[in-house]
Motif scaffolding. Structure first.
Motif, short mmCIF file in Angstrom:
data_model
loop_
_atom_site.label_atom_id
_atom_site.label_comp_id
_atom_site.label_asym_id
_atom_site.label_seq_id
_atom_site.Cartn_x
_atom_site.Cartn_y
_atom_site.Cartn_z
N LEU A 1 -2.05 11.14 27.15
CA LEU A 1 -3.48 10.88 27.08
C LEU A 1 -4.01 11.52 25.81
N ILE A 2 -4.80 10.77 25.05
CA ILE A 2 -5.49 11.32 23.90
C ILE A 2 -6.97 11.05 24.07
N ALA A 3 -7.80 12.07 23.85
CA ALA A 3 -9.25 11.96 23.96
C ALA A 3 -9.87 12.55 22.71
N GLN A 4 -10.79 11.81 22.08
CA GLN A 4 -11.41 12.25 20.83
C GLN A 4 -12.93 12.17 20.93
N PHE A 5 -13.57 13.19 20.41
CA PHE A 5 -15.03 13.28 20.41
C PHE A 5 -15.56 12.62 19.14
N LEU A 6 -16.23 11.46 19.31
CA LEU A 6 -16.66 10.66 18.16
C LEU A 6 -18.13 10.26 18.32
N PRO A 7 -19.03 11.23 18.20
CA PRO A 7 -20.46 10.91 18.32
C PRO A 7 -20.96 10.17 17.09
N GLN A 8 -22.03 9.40 17.25
CA GLN A 8 -22.62 8.70 16.10
C GLN A 8 -23.15 9.69 15.07
N ASP A 9 -23.70 10.80 15.53
CA ASP A 9 -24.14 11.86 14.62
C ASP A 9 -22.94 12.75 14.33
N ALA A 10 -22.34 12.58 13.16
CA ALA A 10 -21.10 13.29 12.84
C ALA A 10 -21.28 14.80 12.84
N SER A 11 -22.50 15.28 12.62
CA SER A 11 -22.71 16.73 12.58
C SER A 11 -22.42 17.38 13.93
N ARG A 12 -22.51 16.59 15.01
CA ARG A 12 -22.22 17.14 16.35
C ARG A 12 -20.74 17.46 16.51
N ALA A 13 -19.90 16.82 15.71
CA ALA A 13 -18.45 17.03 15.83
C ALA A 13 -17.91 18.02 14.81
N MET B 1 -7.31 18.96 13.84
CA MET B 1 -8.28 19.96 13.41
C MET B 1 -8.23 20.13 11.89
N GLN B 2 -7.02 20.18 11.32
CA GLN B 2 -6.87 20.43 9.89
C GLN B 2 -7.10 19.19 9.04
N SER B 3 -6.45 18.08 9.42
CA SER B 3 -6.43 16.91 8.55
C SER B 3 -7.54 15.92 8.83
N GLU B 4 -7.85 15.67 10.09
CA GLU B 4 -8.81 14.64 10.44
C GLU B 4 -10.19 15.19 10.77
N GLN B 5 -10.26 16.47 11.10
CA GLN B 5 -11.54 17.09 11.48
C GLN B 5 -12.21 16.33 12.62
N ILE B 6 -11.40 15.91 13.58
CA ILE B 6 -11.90 15.22 14.77
C ILE B 6 -11.52 16.05 15.99
N ALA C 1 0.84 -1.19 0.00
CA ALA C 1 0.00 0.00 0.00
C ALA C 1 0.88 1.25 0.00
N ASN C 2 0.29 2.34 -0.46
CA ASN C 2 0.99 3.62 -0.47
C ASN C 2 1.10 4.18 0.93
N ARG C 3 2.14 4.98 1.12
CA ARG C 3 2.29 5.67 2.40
C ARG C 3 1.30 6.83 2.47
N TYR C 4 0.86 7.12 3.69
CA TYR C 4 0.05 8.31 3.92
C TYR C 4 0.85 9.21 4.85
N GLN C 5 0.94 10.50 4.50
CA GLN C 5 1.69 11.42 5.34
C GLN C 5 0.90 12.70 5.56
N GLY C 6 0.85 13.11 6.81
CA GLY C 6 0.27 14.40 7.17
C GLY C 6 1.36 15.29 7.74
N VAL C 7 1.32 16.57 7.37
CA VAL C 7 2.34 17.52 7.82
C VAL C 7 1.64 18.71 8.45
#
Length: 331
Positions: free
Chosen positions: A194-206, A163-168, A140-146
């Protein structure tokens, strides 16, 4: 499928583990990492000053936090290139559980920073960029975020990346400390994260506000969105975590998570043990040498008729006879 069983948070503090967790009431998922002997093992291969060890410790903790989310066998590579006294750091996580790292620093610039008392990890990194690479192997190809490093350190850069790349909506906490032992015994190093991510089932909330555009007309109102109440609460709770809590050898990850989220109910899942491991080998180094042209390989031969290669990560030395190096296919 049996019913879930509640239990008290374990008070047994264990080093070198990842603890995944979930807070259903806040639509929150995350991971906590606690590193002790593994970080010492990574640092043992290099004679870094204490300030540089702190930078490496943060990079290792962040690489483990992010790399442990991979759902396949591969590697997560975190690399900085900056204008600070520590101008490059590489942390290489091989899923599911192996980490290695090294740093490059300028001794004179570091000494000058010490005279100014500017030796925090953020100050030593300075400005530049942080690259995060996901390598799934040959298939598979590499994926890179900068993302830019603007002098605020790795925590802030990780927030900017999500915030920029994943919008999470994401919050990251990192801490590193030196544990001085009595009687002149060698000190040890600890890191936590520690990493904490907001992942609601309704994506519009995030949803997050749009990033400012460079071609927006003068006077244009910035795009704003009200944050979800659950995320506001979760982010505030994570913000209360103190550095000492992340690295305290007597405070288990489960007890820390309970302190933070017990009012909302927190679930933890099976932990994953982390170890220091370098993937270098004679075969791998030989393959790298073969990628150079024959003339370049000839120039590498030293007066003793050998080519010597030292692994930047673990310090292992590999020596090749001239005929081994020149016997490859000519380019």
């Amino acid at each position: 499928m049996g019913a879930e069983r509640s239990r008290d948070a374990s008070g047994v503090a264990t080093d070198d583990i990842i603890t995944p967790f979930q807070v259903d009431a806040l639509d929150l998922r995350g991971r906590a990492v606690r590193l002790g002997p593994t970080l010492d093992a990574v640092l043992a291969h290099h004679d870094y000053p204490p300030a540089v060890k702190r930078v490496v410790g943060e990079a290792v903790a962040l690489a483990v936090l992010l790399g442990s989310s991979l759902k396949f066998e591969g590697r997560f590579i975190l690399q900085t290139q900056t204008d600070g006294p520590v101008d490059m750091v590489v942390a290489d996580f091989v899923s599911p559980d192996k980490i290695r790292a090294y740093a490059r620093f300028d001794k004179e610039a570091l000494a000058e920073a010490e005279t100014r008392n500017a030796t925090s990890p953020a100050a030593l990194l300075g400005k530049g960029h942080l690259a995060m690479t996901i390598d799934q192997g040959l298939s598979a190809n590499r994926y890179q975020g900068v993302v830019a490093l603007d002098g605020s350190g790795l925590e802030a850069a990780a927030h900017e990346y999500f915030m920029q790349s994943e919008q999470i909506p994401t919050r990251v906490r990192l801490a590193v400390g030196e544990e001085v032992r009595p009687g002149g015994a060698a000190s040890s190093w600890r890191a936590g994260g520690l990493i904490a991510q907001f992942l609601p089932q309704d994506a519009s909330r995030a949803r997050m506000a749009d990033l400012p555009g460079g071609d927006a007309p003068e006077g244009a109102e910035p795009h704003e969105l009200a944050e979800d109440d659950a995320w506001v609460e979760a982010r505030s709770l994570v913000g209360t975590v103190e550095d000492v809590e992340l690295i305290d050898r007597d405070l288990s990850s489960e007890r820390l998570l309970y302190r933070l989220f017990h009012e909302r109910g927190v679930r933890v899942f099976d932990t994953l043990a982390i170890s220091a491991h370098c993937s270098c080998s004679r075969e791998r180094v030989s393959g790298v040498l073969a990628s150079f042209t024959r003339d370049e390989r000839r120039d590498m031969i030293q007066d003793d008729g050998k080519v010597t290669v030292t692994c930047e990560f673990c310090g292992r030395v590999y020596r090749f006879a001239a005929e081994e190096v020149l016997g490859g296919t000519q380019a």
